[in-house]
Design an enzyme around this catalytic site. Sequence first.
Site, PDB file in Angstrom:
ATOM      1  N   CYS A 155       0.854  -1.192   0.000  1.00 21.94           N
ATOM      2  CA  CYS A 155       0.000   0.000   0.000  1.00 21.94           C
ATOM      3  C   CYS A 155       0.889   1.241   0.000  1.00 21.94           C
ATOM      4  O   CYS A 155       1.911   1.289   0.687  1.00 21.94           O
ATOM      5  CB  CYS A 155      -0.901  -0.005   1.229  1.00 21.94           C
ATOM      6  SG  CYS A 155      -1.882   1.502   1.453  1.00 21.94           S
ATOM      7  N   GLN A 345      -9.464  18.758   8.895  1.00 21.75           N
ATOM      8  CA  GLN A 345      -8.225  18.070   9.255  1.00 21.75           C
ATOM      9  C   GLN A 345      -8.510  16.637   9.716  1.00 21.75           C
ATOM     10  O   GLN A 345      -9.426  16.401  10.508  1.00 21.75           O
ATOM     11  CB  GLN A 345      -7.496  18.839  10.348  1.00 21.75           C
ATOM     12  CG  GLN A 345      -6.973  20.193   9.906  1.00 21.75           C
ATOM     13  CD  GLN A 345      -5.771  20.094   8.977  1.00 21.75           C
ATOM     14  OE1 GLN A 345      -5.303  19.005   8.668  1.00 21.75           O
ATOM     15  NE2 GLN A 345      -5.274  21.228   8.518  1.00 21.75           N
ATOM     16  N   TYR A 381      -8.989  31.695   3.485  1.00 18.50           N
ATOM     17  CA  TYR A 381      -9.233  30.266   3.210  1.00 18.50           C
ATOM     18  C   TYR A 381      -9.806  29.605   4.470  1.00 18.50           C
ATOM     19  O   TYR A 381      -9.334  28.559   4.929  1.00 18.50           O
ATOM     20  CB  TYR A 381      -7.942  29.558   2.798  1.00 18.50           C
ATOM     21  CG  TYR A 381      -7.135  30.252   1.733  1.00 18.50           C
ATOM     22  CD1 TYR A 381      -7.416  30.053   0.380  1.00 18.50           C
ATOM     23  CD2 TYR A 381      -6.088  31.102   2.058  1.00 18.50           C
ATOM     24  CE1 TYR A 381      -6.673  30.687  -0.613  1.00 18.50           C
ATOM     25  CE2 TYR A 381      -5.335  31.739   1.081  1.00 18.50           C
ATOM     26  CZ  TYR A 381      -5.625  31.530  -0.254  1.00 18.50           C
ATOM     27  OH  TYR A 381      -4.883  32.162  -1.225  1.00 18.50           O
ATOM     28  N   CYS A 483      -0.324  22.814   4.309  1.00 16.74           N
ATOM     29  CA  CYS A 483      -0.198  21.363   4.165  1.00 16.74           C
ATOM     30  C   CYS A 483       0.886  21.018   3.145  1.00 16.74           C
ATOM     31  O   CYS A 483       1.129  19.841   2.864  1.00 16.74           O
ATOM     32  CB  CYS A 483      -1.531  20.741   3.749  1.00 16.74           C
ATOM     33  SG  CYS A 483      -2.169  21.363   2.178  1.00 16.74           S
TER      34      CYS A 483
END
Length: 553
Positions: A155, A345, A381, A483
Amino acid sequence: MSQTKRKWEKGPSHNGGKRRMRKQAKPVVEGSHEEVLLADIQALLAKTRISGEDDVTKVDGAEGQTEAKPALPERGTEIEVEVVELSSTGDGLARQPGSDRIYTVPFSIPGDTVKVKVYRHLEKEQYSVADFISVVKPSPLRDDSRIQCPYFAKCAGCQFQMLDYPEQLKIKKTIVQKAYKNFSNLPQELVPSILDTIGSPLQYGYRTKLTPHFDGPPGATRKVKKPFEAMPPVGFTPKGSKKVLDIEDCPIGTDAVRLGLKRERKRLETEHANYTRGATILLRENTVRIPASDSTTVPPPESDSVKVVSDAHTDYKTCETDNNATTTEYIDDFVFTNPAGSFFQNNNSILSPFTAYVREHILPPPSSTNQKPVKYLIDAYSGSGLFTITLSPSLFPQGGTSVGIDIADKSIAFARRNAELNGLDKEKCQFIAADANELFKSVKGYDPDETVVVLDPPRKGCDKGFLRQLLEFRPRRVVYVSCNVHTQARDVGVLVRGEMVEGAVVGGEKTEEKEHKVKRKVRYEIESIRGFDFFPQTGHVEGVAVLNRVDEE
């Protein structure tokens, strides 16, 4: 999304000189995985090139004569390589002994000797891509007994499960350091030492949202509809493959999300024949909080929920799969509601120290020479109001107000609802739907000397128009949350270098004050930069940069 450009070129002689089409490489996007990886590879090449002659060697010592570069391994060849460095993307950068060629290898760390299968060569970029097969000789940093997932190294979701957690935090500090070195375009003396990365209280069982998926039935097309004859693999796309890897459990998900995954897999065992195409499954944690004094509210069934008891309340964690449903989440005593499928988040365990850190840094330090108190918060934002709501109480005692601005009407509607749920005065805590490039036109009467701006843009960062608008407004303080620390570094570099902007100034006559326009240099200096580990076991790190305006004549 831009389409791949195509260019006509003359074909080889065997097809009569006819022209054929070849794909032209797409431009590398700023701050993308490809750009970040390439910067690390170029730095490694410059630092450690062995021959210094670009892999070209002399023939029999003859002056000026050279031989061609050694042939690269054919695709599919298995070779052993030594990992010398870790890229900011989480991939190992490796070499064969005595060779300058760099191979990117997932699931590997510096000091590993690993067996890999060569996947492709990128001649212009001077590196090759390889698939991980096995560890031949482990790095002193590697301990595979730490791995808690049977799908690790298949994965693509996690890269670092073999590492001790403090070592993961050191790596993420280095990622932030390299981001500012490679993308800020600032001299070293203008970038303060990067602070230690703040770790997540939970290193497993932290992720409140997962989106496993499954592909359509074999042989089905848009025109030909075919039901599944058996349950399809449900999970995530593995590294280096397009086929879905069947995932029965994901240990980085919260207990409620893992319970939801098992429930959805069981449902598909009996309902797979109802599907004629692939689908993505939403798994989003939802919290029902019942105060200890409440004896009347009926909790969710125990079979569908995870019970978490504290002195003040009991939380029942459930898993929502409807994108349009409303989910509830708590950060300390703050409550937030959101559409289940929207962004919020995904690691609730770190949100308490994270928002506390931003709250502690929203106001200038006491030693600040500017004596005006900060009264106003602009949350660009803003989404559903995470920062506007958690920071507002810090400003209200000073008589301040806050405004959250986002382009999405739906986010603004939920932000207003969340402010009401948290008991915030709607005159003091406001939300406006506006495009980022029109943001400061929506804010009237805020004195820049009394204003702090919080930025939390998407991964691509802020565009040039927004940054210029920010410089023209001249807020006293900026807290930039990101991020993507690479695009953050780029944008912070713009603010630190600054530019000449036209602004209004009051004054000029003794008898009466008059507003006039002047050109002035506006720039910022960095107070601090720190990473936060929202996604343990992965190569991802979030960043918080705090900046102050520099007043120059």
